[in-house]
Every structure is written in C-alpha cells, then in structure tokens.
Design an enzyme around this catalytic site. Structure first.
Site, PDB file in Angstrom:
ATOM      1  N   LYS A   1       0.842  -1.200   0.000  1.00  0.00           N
ATOM      2  CA  LYS A   1       0.000   0.000   0.000  1.00  0.00           C
ATOM      3  C   LYS A   1       0.879   1.252   0.000  1.00  0.00           C
ATOM      4  O   LYS A   1       2.011   1.211   0.493  1.00  0.00           O
ATOM      5  CB  LYS A   1      -0.878   0.030   1.264  1.00  0.00           C
ATOM      6  CG  LYS A   1      -2.005  -0.971   1.296  1.00  0.00           C
ATOM      7  CD  LYS A   1      -2.781  -0.864   2.597  1.00  0.00           C
ATOM      8  CE  LYS A   1      -3.901  -1.892   2.673  1.00  0.00           C
ATOM      9  NZ  LYS A   1      -4.963  -1.715   1.677  1.00  0.00           N
TER      10      LYS A   1
ATOM     11  N   ARG B   1     -10.211 -11.618   1.903  1.00  0.00           N
ATOM     12  CA  ARG B   1     -11.042 -12.683   1.329  1.00  0.00           C
ATOM     13  C   ARG B   1     -10.335 -14.019   1.383  1.00  0.00           C
ATOM     14  O   ARG B   1     -10.969 -15.066   1.425  1.00  0.00           O
ATOM     15  CB  ARG B   1     -11.473 -12.280  -0.095  1.00  0.00           C
ATOM     16  CG  ARG B   1     -10.352 -12.131  -1.068  1.00  0.00           C
ATOM     17  CD  ARG B   1     -10.751 -11.316  -2.294  1.00  0.00           C
ATOM     18  NE  ARG B   1     -10.804  -9.884  -2.013  1.00  0.00           N
ATOM     19  CZ  ARG B   1     -11.166  -8.953  -2.902  1.00  0.00           C
ATOM     20  NH1 ARG B   1     -11.529  -9.307  -4.127  1.00  0.00           N
ATOM     21  NH2 ARG B   1     -11.203  -7.681  -2.561  1.00  0.00           N
TER      22      ARG B   1
END
Ligand code: BES
Ligand code: MN
Ligand code: ZN
Length: 505
Positions: A279, A353
């Site tokens: 990020k 996920r």
C-alpha cells in the site's frame, strides 16, 4: 458504571448533574422552534421556563445548555440536551443523547449523573438504549497519552415515571450494559496499534473474553492450519514474522436445539501492509484496524455468552498480519483453499477474502448452518456507502432481512448491496478456479462474490465494515476512533435467529 433507577420527581433528586431532554414540537415547515421539556415535573418546568423564554433552548438535536445553579431543585447542575423534533425522537436518538450526557459529564469531571427518561418512549426499551449510550459514551481513545484524565461516569440514576415496572427496567439496564461493555471491548481491541495487538495477542484477548462469558475457546497456530489445509489463510500469513492464530469460540447451551448453529467469522488482519502489492505509505497506519471483523466477533460472543440466548453460536477468528517478507506470497501465485478450490492471487492486498475463505469453510465443517462474516474488506464499500452504512451482502434474502431488522432494532445502519451471478464473471481466472481481485468496478460486490464461493449452499451474510468500523470524525456521543459497529446487531440476530418470520418485528 453503576446504574440505578428512581421514581421520585426529578426536581427532588439530589445529584451533581441532572440531564433533561428538550425537544422541538413545532409543526413541519415552521421556522420558529417550539421547545418542549420532556418531563411533567413542575419545579423543573419552572427552572427551564426562563431559558425557553429567552430562546436559549431550542430543542435542536445535540444542543447542550448548562444551568450551573438551578433554583428550587435538589440537583447541583442541570444539563438540557436538545432531542430534535419531538416526533422524530426514537431509541436511536435517545441512545445518542445518553452518549452525549456521558461525554459532557466526563468533560467536567462529574462522575455521577441522573438522566430523565422521556415518558413518550417505552420505558424499558428507553432504559436499555440510554444504558447503551451512557456506557459507550464513557469510552476513551487516549490510552497512551500521559495527560489523559481517566475521568469516568461511575454512577447513573435513570429517572422513570412512578407507574414503572422496576423489574423490567432493571432487566433492560443489565442487558444494555452487557451489550455496551461488549461493544467497548471490541473498540478497545481495535484501538491497539499492531505492535501491541499481534495475532497471538488478539487470540489471547479472545480467550480472556470467552472465559469471562462462559464461552469455550480454542486457539490454533500454524501447525493446525497446515493440518486443516488452509492454504488461502496460510498464504497471507507466510510473509510475516508473527505467527497466525485461528480462534474457535463455541457457545453451546445445554438445552439448545442441535440446529440452527450461527457461525460468526471475523477478519483479523492485525496489520495490512498490502504485502508485496504494498500500500502507499500515506494512511497505511490505519491498517492496524484491519482486525475489526475479528474484534466484532469477540464482542458479540462475549455478549451472547452473558445474555444466554437458547441457540448455538460458533465464532471463528482468522488472525494474521499481511506483510511483505522474503517468504511472502507474490502476485500470480496460486493457492489451494481448504475446500480444494484454487485461487490465483493477483493482488496480495486482497488478503481478507483469502483468510475468510478458509474461515468460512471451517465454520461450515464445524457445523454452522447459518454464516455471517464481518470484515474491513474493501475500500470500494467506502466509495459506495461512505462512513455511514455497513455494506450487507447475502445469498439469502430472508436471512438478510432478519439481519436488517436486527440492525434497525440495534440502531446500527446497514445497507444491502446486490449479489448476482454476473459479478462472478469479474473473478474468473484463466489458470485457476477464481482470482482474488475483480478489477475496479463493483469492488465490494466482487469481493463478496469471492467469499460466496466458500459458503456452498448455506444462508450467508457478509458485512463489509471498512467504512464504519473506525469513525474519522468526532461525534458528540462518540470520539473518533473505533466504533464497535456490528456487535449489537449480531447479538440481536442470535437472539432472534429462531423467530418465525411472522414473529420477528
Ligand atoms: N483492508 C483493506 C480494505 C480497507 C480499506 C479497510 C480501507 C479499511 C479501510 C483490504 O485488505 C484491501 O486492501 N482491499 C483492497 C482490495 C483490492 C486490492 C482488490 C482495496 O479495497 O483496495
Ligand atoms: Mn489488503
Ligand atoms: Zn485488509
């Protein structure tokens, strides 16, 4: 916080601080407010009259007017709180007003207060909502500041009408306190920075909460994850020096029917750097709260253990860091989840996920008949719903309807988004069963489609709390920081899971 009740006239109650609500009963479209004190106590009405006459009180929501030397009252001070339009006052507003009362008292180092409950709302429900607001309002985020005040509201009296059924009110207060303390527990876990809330520590905190609430708890490390073939979960953990933890919490009341079993699965990424798909550094510090899904489930299990609904509940936490170590997974890697499905990992930052995939499979294997997961899963849900609504996704409209009713009763805002086959096309992979990103459009939905691949035919709800688990701005009733959203709704869902559709209101 000790919370009691009094049926005496509010003006006769000796208290350092009397909190009275003032609503605006002007007709729709009317420009001048018509302030109305929500108490029939004559002495209190006389005390408020000059403030109303001077237009110092309007009843506007969250307006706070102090009277520091009220005449003719046993109270030392009065705080008039604006409750908004009279006909808009519901338990949700009352909960917020109670939070404002708590924070106002703390700001003046007042540790004891009396709050008048409005007679127009059902009193037991009002007592519960007020308790929730008072206790959540007492939460601070300044743990590591040397100049923190540690001011707390220690003692509260709720002023109720004379005809009140005390037993019902005491029960409501007790339940409200359990819910709010559990919500605060979730907030305190989320508040900790990642160097003080590693997967190991989060699991230990979950164990402690379970112990307190009489819930069984088991904690597993990497060996067990390998034994269970949790390839998706392990792939996220492999880049970190911190070991992953899988927490299994079981609430199994003796007399509860074998089915249903509610399975609660939480994303517990104690820090999400993005992994190799790293990020940007701007704002990366926020990713300490990427374990809020897991923290929500800890709070919910604690409250469920204490409130003892007659239904089985299973809680699963998938706790790990997502780091770019030398052993980290790389974009393009293929992982095999516990159920045998192959996943092409195109972006290592879509890690939530992956851990949930195995967590959902495992909840099913352990006997869950209904699944709910909570996760700070996507930035896309924040784009879609902003900071005000939890994103709700489901493969079962009846089950989702039940959750939305629970959310409404609990005063938590949630909004359902579609789960439809077309969105699955975005996550088809050329070389594996699915890929872990679906591109830019509909990112919150394609993330949900990914999870859906791991719940088979069970009724399932996914809560994306990325925009709601952390308040970016101060509210009068809650400081910016972790919100604990979801706890109250999930506990309500557990308590109403076996209601027939007709019965659940
Ligand atoms: N933890 C983040 C999502 C998130 C964003 C939580 C903002 C809280 C606030 C998640 O793991 C993530 O990185 N999601 C990516 C997915 C993308 C790579 C497909 C995102 O939303 O950008
Ligand atoms: Mn991520
Ligand atoms: Zn994440």
């Amino acid at each position: 916080m000790k919370i009691g009740i009094s049926q005496s006239a509010p003006s006769t109650i000796e208290t350092p601080l009397l909190v009275a609500l003032v609503c605006d009963s002007s007709a729709k479209g009317d420009k001048t407010p018509a302030p109305e004190l929500l108490s029939s106590d004559e002495a209190l009405r006389s005390a408020a009259a000059p403030l109303i006459a001077a237009s110092d009180l309007s009843g506007k929501f969250a307006e706070a007017v102090w009277d520091l030397s009220p005449a003719g009252l046993a109270a030392k001070r009065i705080l008039y709180l604006g409750g908004g339009k009279t006909d808009k006052l519901t338990l949700t507003e009352l909960r917020q007003l109670a939070g404002i009362a708590s924070r106002a008292a703390k700001s003046k180092q007042i540790s004891s207060l009396t709050m008048i409950l409005p007679e127009k709302l059902e009193i037991a429900g009002g007592a519960q909502a007020a308790t929730e607001g008072l206790v959540t309002g007492d939460f601070d985020v300044d743990t590591y500041r040397s100049d923190r005040k540690d001011a707390h509201v220690a003692e509260v009296t709720l002023a109720v009408p004379q005809k009140t059924d005390n037993g019902a009110v005491f029960q409501s207060i007790a339940e409200g306190a359990i819910l709010a303390e559990s919500q605060n527990l979730t907030r305190s876990l989320a508040l900790e920075p990642s160097n003080r809330m590693t997967p190991t520590i989060l699991a230990e905190q979950a164990r402690a909460a379970c112990e307190e609430a009489g819930v069984q708890c088991e904690v597993y490390g990497p060996d067990k994850l390998r034994e269970l073939k949790m390839g998706a979960f392990l792939s996220v953990a492999q880049g970190s020096a911190e070991e992953p933890r899988l927490v299994v919490m079981r609430y199994e009341p003796k007399d509860a029917p074998a089915s249903p079993v509610l399975g609660l699965v939480g994303k517990g990424i104690t820090f999400d750097s993005g992994g190799i798909s790293i990020k940007p550094s701007d704002g990366m510090e926020k990713m300490k709260y990427d374990m809020c899904g897991a923290a929500t489930m800890v709070g919910a299990m604690r409250a469920i253990g204490m409130l003892k609904p007659n239904v089985r509940v299973l809680g699963i936490l998938c706790c790990t860091e997502n780091m770019p170590g030398g052993k980290a997974q790389k974009p393009g890697d293929v992982q095999i989840a516990m159920n045998g499905k192959s996943i092409e990992v195109l972006n290592t930052d879509a890690e939530g996920r992956l851990v949930l995939a195995d967590g959902l499979c495992y909840a099913r294997q352990l006997g869950a008949t209904h699944l709910v997961d909570a996760a700070t899963l996507t930035g896309a849900v924040v784009v879609g719903l902003g900071y005000h609504n939890v994103g709700v996704f489901s493969n079962d409209d009846a089950f989702a309807g039940k959750l939305l009713q629970s959310a409404k009763r609990s005063g938590e805002r949630m909004w359902q988004l579609p789960v439809e086959p077309e969105y699955f096309d975005h996550i088809r992979s050329d070389i594996a069963d699915i890929k872990n990103t679906g591109g830019r459009w509909g990112g919150a939905i394609t993330a949900a489609m990914f999870l859906k691949e791991f719940v088979e035919d069970l009724p399932w709800i996914h809560l994306d709390i990325a925009g709601t688990a952390w308040l970016e701005e101060n509210k009068a009733w809650m400081p910016k920081g972790p919100s604990g959203v979801g706890v109250r709704t999930l506990v309500d869902l557990a308590r109403h899971l076996t209601d027939s559709a007709a019965k659940s209101k």
